[in-house]
Design a protein around this motif. Structure first.
Motif, PDB file in Angstrom:
ATOM      1  N   TRP A  74      30.445  49.295  98.050  1.00  0.00           N
ATOM      2  CA  TRP A  74      31.462  48.507  98.770  1.00  0.00           C
ATOM      3  C   TRP A  74      32.090  49.365  99.864  1.00  0.00           C
ATOM      4  N   ASP A  77      29.883  49.846 102.924  1.00  0.00           N
ATOM      5  CA  ASP A  77      29.756  48.650 103.761  1.00  0.00           C
ATOM      6  C   ASP A  77      31.049  48.297 104.485  1.00  0.00           C
ATOM      7  N   ALA A  78      32.159  48.903 104.076  1.00  0.00           N
ATOM      8  CA  ALA A  78      33.460  48.539 104.655  1.00  0.00           C
ATOM      9  C   ALA A  78      33.574  49.061 106.091  1.00  0.00           C
ATOM     10  N   SER A  79      34.264  48.305 106.908  1.00  0.00           N
ATOM     11  CA  SER A  79      34.489  48.715 108.300  1.00  0.00           C
ATOM     12  C   SER A  79      35.524  49.826 108.369  1.00  0.00           C
ATOM     13  N   ASP A  80      35.601  50.489 109.544  1.00  0.00           N
ATOM     14  CA  ASP A  80      36.605  51.531 109.736  1.00  0.00           C
ATOM     15  C   ASP A  80      38.013  50.978 109.541  1.00  0.00           C
ATOM     16  N   ARG A  81      38.219  49.758 110.018  1.00  0.00           N
ATOM     17  CA  ARG A  81      39.555  49.153 109.904  1.00  0.00           C
ATOM     18  C   ARG A  81      39.955  48.976 108.435  1.00  0.00           C
ATOM     19  N   LEU A  82      39.018  48.504 107.603  1.00  0.00           N
ATOM     20  CA  LEU A  82      39.312  48.321 106.186  1.00  0.00           C
ATOM     21  C   LEU A  82      39.563  49.661 105.502  1.00  0.00           C
ATOM     22  N   PRO A  96      34.585  57.926 113.322  1.00  0.00           N
ATOM     23  CA  PRO A  96      34.914  56.828 112.419  1.00  0.00           C
ATOM     24  C   PRO A  96      35.393  57.339 111.058  1.00  0.00           C
ATOM     25  N   CYS A  97      36.047  56.446 110.324  1.00  0.00           N
ATOM     26  CA  CYS A  97      36.480  56.797 108.964  1.00  0.00           C
ATOM     27  C   CYS A  97      35.260  57.033 108.079  1.00  0.00           C
ATOM     28  N   ASP A 394      34.150  37.920 101.397  1.00  0.00           N
ATOM     29  CA  ASP A 394      34.760  38.433 102.636  1.00  0.00           C
ATOM     30  C   ASP A 394      35.467  39.747 102.294  1.00  0.00           C
ATOM     31  N   THR A 396      37.437  41.538 103.871  1.00  0.00           N
ATOM     32  CA  THR A 396      38.830  41.700 104.313  1.00  0.00           C
ATOM     33  C   THR A 396      39.821  41.131 103.303  1.00  0.00           C
TER      34      THR A 396
END
Length: 405
Positions: A74, A77-82, A96-97, A394, A396
């Motif tokens: 998980w 697959d998570a975006s930098d924002r998440l 990036p994170c 989702d 988010t």
């Protein structure tokens, strides 16, 4: 001996740990609570902050992850924002994170202080549940004051077998709305009896009603609850207290009028419950005031098989403090722990089938499941499986539900 008359429950929605009236936005967020936990890792070589790894794990479990590998997937697959919402450290804004690896997740979850983590999770859930309940009561005042209910029960993690063949065993305290207030792991050389007081020590239980099974029906527990915590109790009796059980069982129950009858159909069974309550002077148990008889008649819908069970209990609640309907509701609430918590963790999360067994990881995974269940209930989800599927579609959604925005 007199039958208990019907009467309203007197004042006292017991304030529980962290439940000062407040709006959710005014309460410490999850990351703030996780940041207070001691980091078991050495300072040198730490790539990810401890709250970040735990927040990622919490989001992954809320999104349906059932293993340490699934948590790492998980995160990958998570975006930098998440990841940033979960507390990722941004050492260089041009890079990036970085998601924690499976090895990092495994090391942290195996070594983290389980008691401290459960205290952080329980405090976060309790504070928000209390704020939400207070807001609801402001909008829709209850017809009469009610006492808070806390059920104490144990559960073994059957897939987490330690050396020597013993499963990891946990004892939990749950509110009547399914929120886990506290949880502790029972030591391999001990049992639930010794874990009872440490479990409830830090909770504010003034005015609450604590329910527990026969194993925990100990004189020290009754004194602790009534004299130190200023709470009440309902204790089930069985053969581990033969004299007291025989005394209550042999009361002239046929002369006591039926005070409450309920019927419910669930999990393929039709169940009718009947309750009688009687005030008995001189019960040989600290602060015991009333004796209860609960008769459960179950019929399996598929086979038509009928079984009848008689259960006896005692309570520190006097007849003027709780009527039969209140007592029956508390007893049903305790039995509902099997459906509201244990059943969900076993069936929806596959807890007993989990192969996580090393170090403190089994308990931490159970804690994260408690957090997921509590967060879903606070968000209005009655069907936990449906709520997990919703959050799994989702990425988010888990951070939003956990307030990580």
């Amino acid at each position: 001996m007199t039958a208990a008359p019907g009467s309203p429950v007197p004042v006292g929605l017991g304030r529980l740990a962290g439940s000062d009236p407040a709006y959710p936005d005014e309460l410490p967020d999850l990351l703030a609570r996780l940041s207070r936990l001691p980091d078991p890792r050495r300072r040198r070589g730490r790539r990810h902050p401890l709250p970040y790894v735990l927040a990622v794990a919490a989001c992954a479990v809320l999104g349906g992850a059932k293993s340490l590998t699934a948590i790492a997937e998980w995160a990958a697959d998570a975006s930098d924002r998440l990841l940033f919402c979960c507390g990722a450290a941004l050492r260089d804004p041009r890079r990036p994170c970085r998601a924690p690896s499976e090895a990092t997740v495994r090391r942290v979850l195996q070594r983290i202080d389980g008691d401290a983590l459960d205290a952080a999770i329980g405090g976060w859930l309790t504070a928000r549940a209390a704020a939400s309940r207070a807001a609801d009561q402001d909008r829709h005042p209850p017809a009469r004051p009610v006492r808070a209910a806390v059920a104490v029960d144990g559960k073994s993690l059957r897939g987490a077998i330690r050396t020597g063949g013993r499963c990891v065993h946990l004892i939990s305290a749950l509110r009547d709305d399914g929120i886990v207030l506290a949880q502790r792991e029972v030591d391999a050389k001990s049992n639930e009896i010794t874990a009872f007081r440490p479990l409830l020590e830090s909770l504010e239980l003034t005015g609450a009603v604590v329910t527990f099974d026969a194993l925990l029906a100990q004189t020290d527990h009754a004194k602790f609850l009534v004299e130190e915590k200023e709470a009440h109790y309902i204790a089930v009796l069985k053969g581990n207290r033969p004299s007291l059980h025989a005394l209550v069982k042999n009361l002239p129950w046929k002369e006591v009028p039926l005070l409450d009858r309920t019927r419910a159909t669930a999990h393929g069974r039709d169940e009718i419950r009947r309750l009688k309550a009687a005030t008995v002077a001189g019960l040989p148990f600290p602060h015991a005031d009333q004796a209860l008889q609960i008769v459960r008649r179950r019929r399996t819908l598929r086979t038509g098989k009928v079984s009848v069970e008689r259960v006896y209990a005692i309570t520190s609640l006097a007849a003027h403090q709780a009527n039969a309907a209140d007592l029956a509701e508390r007893v049903r609430g305790h039995w509902a722990i099997e459906n509201r918590e244990h059943h969900v963790r076993d069936v929806t999360f596959g807890e007993d089938a989990s192969r996580v067994r090393t170090g403190g990881a089994p308990r931490v995974m159970a804690s994260l499941r408690n957090l997921a269940i509590g967060a879903l209930r606070l968000a209005g989800w009655d069907n936990i499986a449906e709520g997990l599927r919703h959050h799994g579609r989702d990425m988010t959604r888990p951070p939003t539900t956990l307030g990580l925005t």
